[in-house]
Design a protein around this motif. Structure first.
Motif, mmCIF file in Angstrom:
data_model
loop_
_atom_site.group_PDB
_atom_site.id
_atom_site.type_symbol
_atom_site.label_atom_id
_atom_site.label_comp_id
_atom_site.label_asym_id
_atom_site.label_seq_id
_atom_site.Cartn_x
_atom_site.Cartn_y
_atom_site.Cartn_z
ATOM 1 N N GLU A 156 0.871 -1.233 -0.045
ATOM 2 C CA GLU A 156 -0.045 0.037 0.041
ATOM 3 C C GLU A 156 0.833 1.305 -0.055
ATOM 4 N N LEU A 157 2.039 1.193 0.746
ATOM 5 C CA LEU A 157 2.648 2.321 0.871
ATOM 6 C C LEU A 157 3.780 2.658 -0.393
ATOM 7 N N GLU A 158 4.091 1.459 -0.934
ATOM 8 C CA GLU A 158 5.363 1.155 -1.732
ATOM 9 C C GLU A 158 5.284 2.444 -3.135
ATOM 10 N N PRO A 159 4.055 2.733 -3.503
ATOM 11 C CA PRO A 159 4.076 3.628 -4.791
ATOM 12 C C PRO A 159 4.465 5.171 -4.273
ATOM 13 N N GLN A 160 3.740 5.426 -3.222
ATOM 14 C CA GLN A 160 3.769 6.627 -2.864
ATOM 15 C C GLN A 160 5.192 7.168 -2.303
ATOM 16 N N LEU A 161 5.850 6.121 -1.481
ATOM 17 C CA LEU A 161 7.082 6.066 -1.017
ATOM 18 C C LEU A 161 8.086 6.270 -2.174
ATOM 19 N N SER A 162 7.849 5.471 -3.124
ATOM 20 C CA SER A 162 8.804 5.430 -4.406
ATOM 21 C C SER A 162 8.766 6.880 -4.798
ATOM 22 N N ALA A 163 7.762 7.346 -5.150
ATOM 23 C CA ALA A 163 7.591 8.594 -5.842
ATOM 24 C C ALA A 163 8.374 9.824 -4.873
ATOM 25 N N ILE A 164 8.284 9.848 -3.728
ATOM 26 C CA ILE A 164 8.861 10.633 -2.614
ATOM 27 C C ILE A 164 10.397 10.517 -2.726
ATOM 28 N N GLN A 165 10.889 9.213 -2.870
ATOM 29 C CA GLN A 165 12.234 9.032 -2.586
ATOM 30 C C GLN A 165 13.092 9.297 -3.972
ATOM 31 N N SER A 166 12.290 9.324 -5.162
ATOM 32 C CA SER A 166 12.795 9.637 -6.468
ATOM 33 C C SER A 166 12.618 10.974 -6.966
ATOM 34 N N GLY A 167 11.985 11.814 -6.081
ATOM 35 C CA GLY A 167 11.864 13.027 -6.161
ATOM 36 C C GLY A 167 10.786 13.503 -7.073
ATOM 37 N N ARG A 168 9.769 12.613 -7.379
ATOM 38 C CA ARG A 168 8.346 12.741 -7.969
ATOM 39 C C ARG A 168 7.421 13.049 -7.254
ATOM 40 N N SER A 169 7.552 13.867 -6.101
ATOM 41 C CA SER A 169 6.284 14.141 -5.416
ATOM 42 C C SER A 169 6.655 15.553 -4.657
ATOM 43 N N TRP A 170 5.332 16.100 -4.269
ATOM 44 C CA TRP A 170 5.644 17.534 -3.489
ATOM 45 C C TRP A 170 6.280 17.401 -2.093
ATOM 46 N N HIS A 171 6.301 15.916 -1.703
ATOM 47 C CA HIS A 171 7.018 15.942 -0.270
ATOM 48 C C HIS A 171 8.373 15.703 -0.565
ATOM 49 N N PRO A 172 9.330 16.135 -0.042
ATOM 50 C CA PRO A 172 10.766 16.231 -0.069
ATOM 51 C C PRO A 172 11.204 14.593 0.316
ATOM 52 N N PRO A 173 12.611 14.021 -0.412
ATOM 53 C CA PRO A 173 12.859 12.693 0.031
ATOM 54 C C PRO A 173 12.965 12.466 1.489
ATOM 55 N N ILE A 174 12.747 11.361 2.026
ATOM 56 C CA ILE A 174 12.759 11.094 3.405
ATOM 57 C C ILE A 174 14.258 10.719 3.755
ATOM 58 N N ALA A 175 14.773 11.352 4.720
ATOM 59 C CA ALA A 175 16.505 11.187 4.869
ATOM 60 C C ALA A 175 16.811 10.570 6.132
ATOM 61 N N THR A 176 15.643 10.047 7.180
ATOM 62 C CA THR A 176 16.314 9.479 8.364
ATOM 63 C C THR A 176 15.081 8.369 8.517
ATOM 64 N N LYS A 177 15.624 7.317 9.071
ATOM 65 C CA LYS A 177 14.833 6.200 9.658
ATOM 66 C C LYS A 177 13.622 6.896 10.575
ATOM 67 N N LYS A 178 13.972 7.869 11.334
ATOM 68 C CA LYS A 178 12.936 8.648 12.302
ATOM 69 C C LYS A 178 11.852 9.134 11.288
ATOM 70 N N GLU A 179 12.104 10.010 10.130
ATOM 71 C CA GLU A 179 11.303 10.503 9.283
ATOM 72 C C GLU A 179 10.238 9.495 8.829
ATOM 73 N N LEU A 180 10.908 8.446 8.373
ATOM 74 C CA LEU A 180 10.349 7.291 7.608
ATOM 75 C C LEU A 180 9.192 6.845 8.529
ATOM 76 N N LYS A 181 9.768 6.642 9.662
ATOM 77 C CA LYS A 181 8.790 6.167 10.859
ATOM 78 C C LYS A 181 7.445 6.848 11.030
ATOM 79 N N GLU A 182 7.649 8.245 11.075
ATOM 80 C CA GLU A 182 6.508 8.994 11.197
ATOM 81 C C GLU A 182 5.632 9.061 10.062
#
Length: 75
Positions: free
Chosen positions: A22-48
């Motif tokens: 469920e989370l994979e497509p959205q997170l993939s877009a974020i991490q590849s820079g294809r989202s309004w959300h900046p890429p997640i840089a830390t495990k703590k940010e990822l957890k939230e």
């Protein structure tokens, strides 16, 4: 690192694998820079982010965080 049991049920039939799927497509877009959300840089940010964006279940699922932190090499 411990091996992830993707079939472990977390909530009403939903498994770790279901939450990841469920989370994979959205997170993939974020991490590849294809989202309004900046890429997640830390495990703590990822957890939230996971906690806020996974459907139905708004608590941290350690195995989901572990899977994505390994995939995106987050510390």
């Amino acid at each position: 690192m411990s091996k992830i049991n993707f079939q472990k049920e977390i909530w009403e039939g939903w498994t770790i694998e279901d939450f990841i799927r469920e989370l994979e497509p959205q997170l993939s877009a974020i991490q590849s820079g294809r989202s309004w959300h900046p890429p997640i840089a830390t495990k703590k940010e990822l957890k939230e982010w996971c906690k806020q964006n996974q459907p139905y279940y708004k608590k941290t699922i350690p195995e989901v965080v572990q899977y994505f932190s390994q995939k995106y090499n987050l510390k």
